[in-house]
Design an enzyme around this catalytic site. Structure first.
Site, PDB file in Angstrom:
ATOM      1  CG  HIS A  57      -0.570  -0.509   2.479  1.00 35.05           C
ATOM      2  ND1 HIS A  57       0.576  -0.080   3.094  1.00 35.05           N
ATOM      3  CD2 HIS A  57      -1.132  -1.416   3.326  1.00 35.05           C
ATOM      4  CE1 HIS A  57       0.712  -0.692   4.255  1.00 35.05           C
ATOM      5  NE2 HIS A  57      -0.310  -1.522   4.412  1.00 35.05           N
TER       6      HIS A  57
ATOM      7  CG  HIS B 265     -12.229  -2.830  10.858  1.00 36.42           C
ATOM      8  ND1 HIS B 265     -11.396  -3.491  11.723  1.00 36.42           N
ATOM      9  CD2 HIS B 265     -11.420  -2.132  10.021  1.00 36.42           C
ATOM     10  CE1 HIS B 265     -10.133  -3.218  11.430  1.00 36.42           C
ATOM     11  NE2 HIS B 265     -10.112  -2.402  10.390  1.00 36.42           N
TER      12      HIS B 265
ATOM     13  CG  ASP C  76      -4.832  -2.760   3.263  1.00 37.61           C
ATOM     14  OD1 ASP C  76      -5.003  -3.780   3.957  1.00 37.61           O
ATOM     15  OD2 ASP C  76      -4.333  -1.712   3.709  1.00 37.61           O
TER      16      ASP C  76
HETATM   17  O1  DOR Z   1      -6.089   0.389   7.350  1.00 33.30           O
HETATM   18  C1  DOR Z   1      -5.549  -0.676   7.563  1.00 33.30           C
HETATM   19  N1  DOR Z   1      -6.185  -1.707   8.141  1.00 33.30           N
HETATM   20  N2  DOR Z   1      -4.257  -0.795   7.268  1.00 33.30           N
HETATM   21  C2  DOR Z   1      -3.551  -1.866   7.639  1.00 33.30           C
HETATM   22  O2  DOR Z   1      -2.398  -1.919   7.315  1.00 33.30           O
HETATM   23  C3  DOR Z   1      -4.157  -2.931   8.461  1.00 33.30           C
HETATM   24  C4  DOR Z   1      -5.592  -2.986   8.214  1.00 33.30           C
HETATM   25  C5  DOR Z   1      -6.338  -3.856   9.196  1.00 33.30           C
HETATM   26  O3  DOR Z   1      -5.864  -4.942   9.494  1.00 33.30           O
HETATM   27  O4  DOR Z   1      -7.416  -3.466   9.605  1.00 33.30           O
END
Ligand code: DOR
Length: 464
Positions: free
Chosen positions: A279, A354, A350
């Site tokens: 990234h 969540h 990426d």
């Molecule tokens: O925004 C991000 N979320 N960047 C990362 O490098 C890790 C990732 C995550 O694991 O949630």
């Protein structure tokens, strides 16, 4: 033995953009015919000619109106398994990646527990295989349990099955430990994917983000750039306070990225390993990669769809929390130019799902597998004049090369993993429709151009 003839397709890969037919036998491309085969009868005749010695039936698929392209390969996804299945699990994650047109993905190890041994990685790969969708290569962490010290577990790695190792989510603080990990990677032939971010500078940025989040929570402002009308009135001073905290965090995180990118490349040069800069988001980091490539260092680099499409210096996107943060327009344009001139090799999502609660509490990251092609097609092909072939190179051929796979091209002998696309279809992003459990998309409500309409893996149609 199974045979498949796809006809009437627009065949697009790194080298080709032509109408034609493609023959698949036993999961591999048998031949590619570049001319129109518009009737089913002519397709059958073609199949009869080629499969004349085979007693097995030939399945026909009329791909009229669709682009047939090598399935995408994503070097950077978070499937959250094991241990974070409230955010995503193998089943939801692989339905999401399949819906996004991905035939192969590389899964990050920042799970619970951290994937720090080959045995666990291979177990995850096997469980993923049983689901029968996107193929998974599971990464292993650079240091045991992300503790930043011990790299001895890397001695167990077979790079054919675990081609990438990474500390993703953060970086390795000690240069000496990183060098040891990279030396082992060089011995094994594994790629070291680097989340380049100086951990101490990242720590310095934390209180600024926390201060912004505290106010955002009071007013119910989303942390993924989706503008939510607050029930409470927000004064311009309050917005300024939030945004100036985030600006302070972002500038620290820019230096953190640039300095770590430089360090990681220097260490990789010393170790003689293949370093992959994950990234990459700033103009400076891109310049560092460009200079390293000129020097002949074994470095590749990825950029994400969100860093290509969005900037984060104004509202509401300044409040869309992701690592690395969304940057400035000059950074975004530098990333696009880097893809154009080959400094950046691949697009990786990426994909970082969540829960809504975790996101509200400031967890960085966006869900991205199901919008990746559409975002890249809209920004790179429609707005920036990239050819569909170039996009295929960035999303399929180049990531396959990095992984050392016979995938990513429409050529005889290559794996029969394809995405079927409608590159002109306009659609509105509705995260409620995502297969992913993660609904935080900065593209929510946006109209994008280009839709994944199907996926074929190992020569078999996958139902999405
Ligand atoms: O925004 C991000 N979320 N960047 C990362 O490098 C890790 C990732 C995550 O694991 O949630």
């Amino acid at each position: 033995m199974s045979n498949l003839l796809i006809y009437n397709a627009r065949l697009v890969d790194e080298n080709t953009d032509a109408y034609g037919a493609l023959l698949v036998s036993n999961g591999k491309i048998l031949s590619v015919c570049k001319s129109d085969f518009c009737t089913e009868a002519s397709a059958v005749k073609l199949a009869d000619g080629i499969f004349s010695d085979s007693a097995d039936p030939v399945e026909l698929f009329d791909a009229k109106g669709l682009v047939l392209t090598p399935a995408f390969i994503d070097l950077h996804v978070h499937l959250r398994y094991p241990g974070q299945t409230q955010k995503e699990d193998l089943n939801s994650g692989l339905h999401a990646t399949a819906a996004g047109g991905f035939g192969t993905v590389v899964a990050m190890p920042n799970t619970n527990p951290v994937v720090s041994d080959a045995e666990l990685a291979l177990k995850i790969e096997k469980e993923a295989e049983e689901i029968g969708l996107t193929k998974v290569f599971q990464t292993v962490s650079l240091t045991k349990n992300f503790e930043g010290k011990d790299v001895s577990h890397l001695k167990e790695i077979d790079a054919k099955r675990i081609p990438v190792i990474t500390e993703d989510g953060h970086d390795v603080l000690s240069s000496s430990v990183m060098l040891d990990a990279m030396k082992l990677a060089a011995e094994k032939g594994a790629v070291v994917s680097c989340h380049s971010e100086d951990p101490e500078l990242a720590l310095k940025a934390k209180p600024y983000r926390a201060a912004a989040l505290e106010i955002m929570k009071i007013y119910g402002l989303s942390a993924w750039g989706h503008f939510v009308e607050s029930e409470k009135e927000i004064s311009p001073e309050t917005f300024t306070e939030i945004d100036s905290n985030l600006t302070a965090a972002n500038s620290l995180l820019a230096i953190a990225e640039d300095s770590a990118t430089y360090r990681n490349i220097l260490l990789a040069k010393e170790a003689g390993c293949h370093v992959h800069i994950a990234h990459c988001s700033t103009k400076n980091s891109i310049e560092i990669v460009r200079a390293a490539k000129k020097e002949g260092i074994n470095v590749t680099c990825e950029v994400t769809p969100h860093h290509l499409a969005l900037t984060g210096d104004t509202e509401p996107m300044i409040r869309a929390l992701v690592n690395p943060p969304l940057r400035h327009e000059e950074d975004r344009l530098a990333l696009i130019e880097a893809l154009r001139d080959g400094t950046a090799d691949v697009i990786s999502t990426d994909h970082a799902p969540h829960t809504a609660d975790d996101k509200a509490a400031g967890a960085p990251g966006f869900t991205g597998a199901e919008t990746a092609f559409a975002v890249c097609n809209t920004v790179l092909v429609k707005e920036q004049g990239f050819t569909p072939q170039k996009l295929s190179q960035l999303m399929s051929a180049n990531p396959a090369r990095i992984l050392g796979l016979k995938k990513g091209l429409l050529e005889p002998g290559y794996d029969a993993d394809f995405a079927l696309l409608d590159p002109e279809k306009r659609w509105k992003v509705r995260s409620a429709d995502f297969k992913s459990k993660g609904k935080a998309s900065p593209f929510e409500g946006e109209e994008l151009i280009g839709k994944v309409q199907g996926l074929i893996l190992d020569g078999k149609m996958i139902s999405l």
